[in-house]
Design a protein around this motif. Sequence first.
Motif, PDB file in Angstrom:
ATOM      1  N   THR A  47       0.845  -1.186   0.000  1.00 55.43           N
ATOM      2  CA  THR A  47       0.000   0.000   0.000  1.00 55.43           C
ATOM      3  C   THR A  47       0.884   1.241   0.000  1.00 55.43           C
ATOM      4  N   LYS A  48       0.299   2.315  -0.502  1.00 55.85           N
ATOM      5  CA  LYS A  48       1.002   3.595  -0.558  1.00 55.85           C
ATOM      6  C   LYS A  48       0.007   4.662  -0.133  1.00 55.85           C
ATOM      7  N   GLU A 108      -5.188   9.625  -0.119  1.00 61.08           N
ATOM      8  CA  GLU A 108      -5.566   8.329  -0.673  1.00 61.08           C
ATOM      9  C   GLU A 108      -4.672   7.261  -0.059  1.00 61.08           C
ATOM     10  N   GLN A 122      -3.544   3.705  -1.558  1.00 59.26           N
ATOM     11  CA  GLN A 122      -3.608   2.919  -2.784  1.00 59.26           C
ATOM     12  C   GLN A 122      -3.015   1.540  -2.520  1.00 59.26           C
ATOM     13  N   ALA A 123      -3.649   0.505  -3.064  1.00 65.27           N
ATOM     14  CA  ALA A 123      -3.153  -0.866  -2.942  1.00 65.27           C
ATOM     15  C   ALA A 123      -2.662  -1.343  -4.295  1.00 65.27           C
ATOM     16  N   TYR A 124      -1.535  -2.042  -4.279  1.00 65.01           N
ATOM     17  CA  TYR A 124      -0.921  -2.537  -5.513  1.00 65.01           C
ATOM     18  C   TYR A 124      -0.632  -4.026  -5.396  1.00 65.01           C
ATOM     19  N   GLU A 125      -0.906  -4.720  -6.474  1.00 65.08           N
ATOM     20  CA  GLU A 125      -0.466  -6.095  -6.633  1.00 65.08           C
ATOM     21  C   GLU A 125       0.589  -6.039  -7.732  1.00 65.08           C
ATOM     22  N   GLU A 153       2.865  -4.130  -9.894  1.00 62.87           N
ATOM     23  CA  GLU A 153       2.834  -2.736 -10.347  1.00 62.87           C
ATOM     24  C   GLU A 153       1.418  -2.262 -10.680  1.00 62.87           C
ATOM     25  N   GLN A 160      -2.339  -1.105  -9.759  1.00 63.56           N
ATOM     26  CA  GLN A 160      -3.174  -0.598  -8.676  1.00 63.56           C
ATOM     27  C   GLN A 160      -4.487  -1.377  -8.677  1.00 63.56           C
ATOM     28  N   VAL A 161      -4.832  -1.952  -7.509  1.00 63.73           N
ATOM     29  CA  VAL A 161      -6.010  -2.808  -7.419  1.00 63.73           C
ATOM     30  C   VAL A 161      -7.093  -2.246  -6.493  1.00 63.73           C
ATOM     31  N   GLN A 195      -8.312   1.494  -3.774  1.00 62.20           N
ATOM     32  CA  GLN A 195      -8.010   2.824  -3.257  1.00 62.20           C
ATOM     33  C   GLN A 195      -9.050   3.255  -2.234  1.00 62.20           C
ATOM     34  N   LEU A 244      -6.889  -2.031   2.749  1.00 63.23           N
ATOM     35  CA  LEU A 244      -6.941  -0.575   2.604  1.00 63.23           C
ATOM     36  C   LEU A 244      -7.395   0.104   3.889  1.00 63.23           C
TER      37      LEU A 244
END
Length: 96
Positions: A3-4, A13, A15-18, A20, A22-23, A25, A55
């Motif tokens: 997450t970022k 925000e 943001q969740a990533y799998e 590269e 984004q999956v 927010q 998230l």
Amino acid sequence: MKTKIIRNNDRGEVQAYEGEVQVGQINFNITDSLLSIEHTKVIKGFEKKGIDGILVQSATDYAVHHKLKIKPVCSYAQLWYKHHKKQYKSILTKGE
């Protein structure tokens, strides 16, 4: 899953990533030491993988670290906190 958190003044925000991609927010606002979770979204095709919970947990960790209270506005966040009420009771706004 990583997450970022992106914060721009009083808006932000998670943001969740799998990899590269984004999956998911969360959109949030911060006002007077209160983080309001406004919207949770998981990208189509990535539902039912627990991303929404990741998230909300990430937003919660951010709030705890920055000594903020939480107001879950979106329906998913409200449901998540109902299941974690004992653990986070001290940081939820009254009535949540």
